[in-house]
Scaffold this motif. Structure first.
Motif, PDB file in Angstrom:
ATOM      1  N   ASN A 105     -38.617 -36.432  53.768  1.00  0.00           N
ATOM      2  CA  ASN A 105     -39.705 -36.685  54.725  1.00  0.00           C
ATOM      3  C   ASN A 105     -40.239 -35.370  55.305  1.00  0.00           C
ATOM      4  OD1 ASN A 105     -39.379 -39.441  54.274  1.00  0.00           O
ATOM      5  ND2 ASN A 105     -37.938 -39.645  55.961  1.00  0.00           N
ATOM      6  N   GLY A 106     -40.305 -34.335  54.476  1.00  0.00           N
ATOM      7  CA  GLY A 106     -40.881 -33.060  54.882  1.00  0.00           C
ATOM      8  C   GLY A 106     -39.934 -32.099  55.575  1.00  0.00           C
ATOM      9  N   HIS A 107     -38.687 -32.495  55.819  1.00  0.00           N
ATOM     10  CA  HIS A 107     -37.718 -31.630  56.493  1.00  0.00           C
ATOM     11  C   HIS A 107     -36.696 -31.112  55.481  1.00  0.00           C
ATOM     12  CE1 HIS A 107     -39.233 -32.901  60.386  1.00  0.00           C
ATOM     13  NE2 HIS A 107     -39.180 -34.153  59.942  1.00  0.00           N
ATOM     14  N   ILE A 108     -36.446 -29.804  55.504  1.00  0.00           N
ATOM     15  CA  ILE A 108     -35.445 -29.226  54.599  1.00  0.00           C
ATOM     16  C   ILE A 108     -34.066 -29.707  55.031  1.00  0.00           C
ATOM     17  CG2 ILE A 108     -34.340 -27.101  53.802  1.00  0.00           C
ATOM     18  CD1 ILE A 108     -37.038 -25.703  54.126  1.00  0.00           C
ATOM     19  N   VAL A 109     -33.319 -30.308  54.099  1.00  0.00           N
ATOM     20  CA  VAL A 109     -31.963 -30.772  54.402  1.00  0.00           C
ATOM     21  C   VAL A 109     -30.902 -29.882  53.772  1.00  0.00           C
ATOM     22  CG1 VAL A 109     -32.587 -33.167  54.873  1.00  0.00           C
ATOM     23  CG2 VAL A 109     -31.999 -32.501  52.554  1.00  0.00           C
ATOM     24  N   VAL A 110     -31.250 -29.232  52.680  1.00  0.00           N
ATOM     25  CA  VAL A 110     -30.316 -28.317  52.020  1.00  0.00           C
ATOM     26  C   VAL A 110     -31.128 -27.458  51.047  1.00  0.00           C
ATOM     27  CG1 VAL A 110     -29.681 -29.883  50.136  1.00  0.00           C
ATOM     28  CG2 VAL A 110     -28.015 -28.222  50.940  1.00  0.00           C
ATOM     29  N   SER A 111     -30.678 -26.223  50.856  1.00  0.00           N
ATOM     30  CA  SER A 111     -31.385 -25.386  49.886  1.00  0.00           C
ATOM     31  C   SER A 111     -30.365 -24.654  49.019  1.00  0.00           C
ATOM     32  CB  SER A 111     -32.313 -24.401  50.582  1.00  0.00           C
ATOM     33  OG  SER A 111     -31.603 -23.544  51.429  1.00  0.00           O
ATOM     34  N   GLY A 112     -30.775 -24.430  47.793  1.00  0.00           N
ATOM     35  CA  GLY A 112     -29.919 -23.765  46.827  1.00  0.00           C
ATOM     36  C   GLY A 112     -29.152 -24.752  45.973  1.00  0.00           C
ATOM     37  N   MET A 113     -28.792 -24.297  44.796  1.00  0.00           N
ATOM     38  CA  MET A 113     -28.021 -25.100  43.847  1.00  0.00           C
ATOM     39  C   MET A 113     -26.928 -24.236  43.237  1.00  0.00           C
ATOM     40  SD  MET A 113     -29.898 -28.154  42.715  1.00  0.00           S
ATOM     41  CE  MET A 113     -31.298 -28.917  43.456  1.00  0.00           C
TER      42      MET A 113
END
Length: 169
Positions: A105-113
């Motif tokens: 919903n447009g909010h970053i929840v996690v970044s990177g893999m």
């Protein structure tokens, strides 16, 4: 003997019968509540250390709720009886994964893999998506960068959820 005295005399029997029924249920199904402790040095959920594990499926699953499920598929290496993850995305939410950044919903929840190397046949581009989370499906994460979660193996389905955890510490 008065009616009151008879009732007082039967009271212990009723209590022992109720306790006996409860013990029979527990021995058959296991205790529905226990203590949950994260045994790993690198906590998948960095804000969680201990809590009450409630092995009763919640009637309603909310965002940020800690849910438990049996290890499956890509998580079959897990030796504990349950895996715990945080619900980040609910049915109907807009999920976008683009170049390793996950937004709901447009909010970053996690970044990177960072675990992508363990999934040999998968590229970061193959994990990109822009879709609504289907009914009865949940996007679950750990807040540690190396959490093995829905970023890699997809949605957790409603029937897989076996209970939830109330964090104490």
């Amino acid at each position: 003997m008065s009616e009151h005295q008879q009732a007082v005399k039967k009271w212990p029997f009723a209590v022992f019968a109720a306790i006996g029924l409860w013990l029979a249920w527990v021995s058959q199904h296991g205790l529905p509540i226990s203590i949950a402790i994260d045994p790993h040095q690198e906590h998948c959920l960095t804000h969680f250390h201990a809590g009450l594990l409630i092995k009763i499926k919640p009637q309603h699953i909310s965002r940020n709720e800690l849910v438990i499920f049996k290890p499956f598929g890509a998580l079959s290496y897990v030796r504990q009886p349950y895996v715990m993850k945080e619900v980040a995305g609910l049915p109907g939410d807009r999920l976008v994964i683009s170049n390793g950044i996950v937004t709901i919903n447009g909010h970053i929840v996690v970044s990177g893999m960072p675990l992508l190397g363990y999934y040999h046949q998968i590229s970061i581009a193959s994990l990109n998506r822009n879709e609504l989370i289907p009914a009865h499906h949940y996007f679950v994460i750990g807040d540690h960068p190396r959490s093995d979660d829905s970023r890699y193996w997809g949605y957790l389905q409603d029937p897989q959820i076996l209970g939830h955890v109330i964090a104490i510490y």
